[in-house]
Design an enzyme around this catalytic site. Structure first.
Site, PDB file in Angstrom:
ATOM      1  N   GLU A 172       0.878  -1.170   0.000  1.00  0.00           N
ATOM      2  CA  GLU A 172       0.000   0.000   0.000  1.00  0.00           C
ATOM      3  C   GLU A 172       0.913   1.217   0.000  1.00  0.00           C
ATOM      4  O   GLU A 172       1.212   1.796   1.043  1.00  0.00           O
ATOM      5  CB  GLU A 172      -0.934  -0.001   1.216  1.00  0.00           C
ATOM      6  CG  GLU A 172      -2.104   0.949   1.069  1.00  0.00           C
ATOM      7  CD  GLU A 172      -1.729   2.400   1.322  1.00  0.00           C
ATOM      8  OE1 GLU A 172      -1.411   3.101   0.335  1.00  0.00           O
ATOM      9  OE2 GLU A 172      -1.752   2.818   2.481  1.00  0.00           O
ATOM     10  N   GLU A 212       3.763   8.805  -4.336  1.00  0.00           N
ATOM     11  CA  GLU A 212       4.607   8.375  -3.217  1.00  0.00           C
ATOM     12  C   GLU A 212       5.588   7.292  -3.667  1.00  0.00           C
ATOM     13  O   GLU A 212       6.143   6.560  -2.859  1.00  0.00           O
ATOM     14  CB  GLU A 212       3.745   7.889  -2.043  1.00  0.00           C
ATOM     15  CG  GLU A 212       2.973   9.039  -1.384  1.00  0.00           C
ATOM     16  CD  GLU A 212       2.187   8.605  -0.157  1.00  0.00           C
ATOM     17  OE1 GLU A 212       2.372   7.454   0.296  1.00  0.00           O
ATOM     18  OE2 GLU A 212       1.414   9.429   0.351  1.00  0.00           O
TER      19      GLU A 212
END
Length: 621
Positions: free
Chosen positions: A422, A431
């Site tokens: 995740e 990210e």
């Protein structure tokens, strides 16, 4: 409480009263407060009649009639109606108007009024706008609310918005310049009203003439007025009641010399109805309470690859149970698709404090499959938590191997059947999930499964005056070239989102994660609007048809882990109704960083490329 500072939807209504004429400000304010109103709109000049620089003082009431707290927290000023600072050049009216407008605004600033209400200047009233801009610059504690008539029809209706926009542009998008929308018996189209969601609307002016009597004779609003008011309440907009019925204002008083029942305020029934509409608003879901504080609040995106997250950050994201329910379902489906007698090697890369490990173990229990789990985490502080969970939680014992390492450099003792991660950001890849998984997939078996399997980012042009002025408050280039994570609230979409970048896992090695695209938008608005930047979202396919999404049309219900991302632009621009807009976006990569660049073209207008070479914002590798 301060005007216009409502942060939630509790019992506060922030309703104001606008009297046709304030005769005794102390008495009239007391009457308004006893009725339930929060503030009073009062003429700054008393009486508000024409005067000139030679008019002997005083031109208004004494500031000693109210306390400083009352002036600043319970009164909104109103400039004199006769003022026309754009009357014929050289005329006495122009001279007197400009002098008196400055005089009244200076007196309002002296009283520390939080806001002054005045008519929105027409586009040709440039001198009036000049005076207002000077007041904004010289009185940093006071806001100006421009009254905009939204009840006008046809060309007049659009002219009202254009007049507001001209004033806003002339005042350099000042964050203390707001709109006060004046309603009437009839409302314009829903499309005309919708564009105000992204504008700095501070108040709705609601006259008694907009009300109708119900069967019992009580004042109520037509359904479209109700819907619009409810929408404005959700945005924290205040309501100001006014009308002929307000002439009976003042403090409640005895009916006669011998006492008797007090005479109720003339607008008490109207106030009660507005309060009823306020109480009818939908109550926030339990999970939404966290979001309230982040509405239109700019946050720099996390960089978990470069920085170790803190315990409270993990805790915030772990509260979002929906995300982990989805991940558990994805792992469950993947395990069920495997042979029932085989043991599955499952690696959770970027394990954090272990919620994905727990979800994977729960999925294995549901699927009745044997698993060996590797929990890979580079944050040494999170490793402490994981160690305790391995030692104390029965479901983890004998099944979970803890690995303190960076997934990109770790040498796995065996290959994985399923790789769970995740690493998604608000824009999907911001990210650095692609870069991380490129490094981790080398220990995924041929035919192995990555969860997520793919994710796509999306972008759309938006009106978001509040966000843009928040960025502009930093007064530098850097913040206009930085994408921000933000819970979009006071905004309006100008076109449907379009897909930007897609990443799939596993990918062929070596992977190229640079991307570029040019999107062609067409404004879906029936009216001109201002574009203040772009809202960004993502959709992720975890496994098969198990998905996570922040896309407005497919948003995962109840999920709060990710807010949208906002790409600001240095110069807002007017996007005409139905006009085209070209937006170019690049995902660039250097030796030690990844960054975005973006630019737009609309008709004959074009922007510079934002964030070239990642000069203002980049994500560290």
């Amino acid at each position: 409480m301060p005007l216009g500072s409502r942060t939630d939807c509790g019992d506060a209504r922030y309703a104001g009263l606008r009297l046709p004429r304030v005769h005794d400000i102390a008495e009239d304010l007391q009457g308004a407060l006893l009725c339930g109103f929060d503030f009073l709109v009062a003429d700054i000049a008393d009486p508000p009649v024409r005067r000139s620089p030679s008019t002997p003082p005083p031109f208004t009431r004494s500031d000693l009639l109210l306390s400083a707290a009352q002036w600043s927290g319970q009164v909104v000023g109103q400039t004199s109606a006769w003022i026309d600072a754009d009357a014929a050049t050289g005329s006495e009216l122009r001279r007197d108007s400009e002098f008196c407008l400055r005089q009244e605004l200076a007196w309002a600033a002296h009283l520390s009024l939080q806001a002054c209400l005045l008519p929105c200047p027409r586009p040709e009233q440039v001198n009036t706008v000049r005076v207002l801009n000077q007041a904004l610059l010289s009185s940093p504690g006071m806001a100006l609310w421009l009254q905009v008539d939204v009840a006008a029809e046809g060309e007049e209706r659009d002219a009202a918005w254009r007049a507001w926009n001209r004033a806003r542009l002339a005042c350099d998008h000042s964050g203390r310049l707001g709109a006060a929308l004046a309603l009437g018996r009839e409302l314009p189209s829903d499309a005309s009203l919708a564009r105000w969601r992204g504008e700095p609307v501070k108040a709705v002016l609601l006259p008694t003439e907009a009300f109708v009597a119900n069967k019992r004779g009580y004042p109520v609003l037509p359904k479209r007025h109700q819907a619009f008011l409810a929408d404005m309440f959700q945005l924290g907009v205040q309501v100001i009641l006014s009308g002929d019925g307000a002439a009976g204002g003042g403090a409640p008083r005895d009916a006669g010399e011998g006492g008797g029942a007090p005479v109720p305020h003339a607008l008490r029934a109207h106030w009660e109805y507005v309060s009823y509409l306020f109480r009818k608003m939908e109550i926030a879901e339990p999970g939404q309470g966290i979001e309230l504080a982040y509405r239109d609040y700019l946050q720099c995106p996390l960089q978990p690859l470069q920085d170790n997250l803190e315990s409270q950050t993990y805790e915030v994201f772990e509260r979002d149970s929906i995300k982990y329910v989805k991940y558990e379902e994805a792992v469950y489906r993947a395990l069920c698709d495997r042979a029932p007698d085989s043991q599955t090697v499952l690696m959770v890369v970027g394990a954090g404090r272990g919620p994905l490990v727990a979800a994977s173990l729960s999925a294995a229990q549901r699927a009745e499959r044997a698993v060996r789990v590797y929990a890979v985490e580079k944050n040494p502080n999170a490793i402490v938590t994981l160690s305790h969970r391995v030692a104390t939680e029965p479901m983890w014992q004998g099944k979970v191997t803890l690995v303190s390492a960076d997934m990109r450099t770790w040498e796995a003792p065996e290959n994985a059947d399923i790789l769970v991660s995740e690493l998604l950001g608000s824009f999907g890849d911001n990210e650095l999930s692609p870069e991380c998984l490129d490094g981790a997939q080398r220990f995924l078996k041929e035919g192995g499964v990555s969860i997520p399997a793919a994710y796509t980012s999306y972008l759309q042009p938006i009106t978001a005056h509040k966000l843009w002025t928040e960025v502009g408050a930093y007064k530098d280039l850097e913040h206009f070239e930085t994408p921000f994570v933000v819970k979009l609230h006071r905004f309006h979409a100008l076109s449907a989102p379009q897909s930007v970048f897609k990443f799939e896992h596993p990918t062929p090695q070596p992977a190229d994660n640079t991307r570029s695209i040019t999107l062609e938008f067409t404004s879906t608005e029936k009216f001109d609007a201002v574009c203040h930047g772009f809202g960004g979202y993502f959709e992720a396919q975890l496994y098969a048809d198990v998905t996570l999404s922040t896309h407005p049309d497919t948003h995962t219900e109840g999920m709060a882990s990710w807010f949208p991302i906002y790409f600001p632009i240095r110069h807002p621009f007017v996007l005409p109704a139905g006009a085209g807009l070209q937006v170019s976006v690049w995902r660039c990569q250097g030796n030690h960083k990844v960054w975005y660049e973006w630019a737009w073209v609309a008709g004959r207008q074009a922007s510079p490329i934002h964030n070239p070479n990642g000069r203002s914002y980049a994500v560290g590798l």
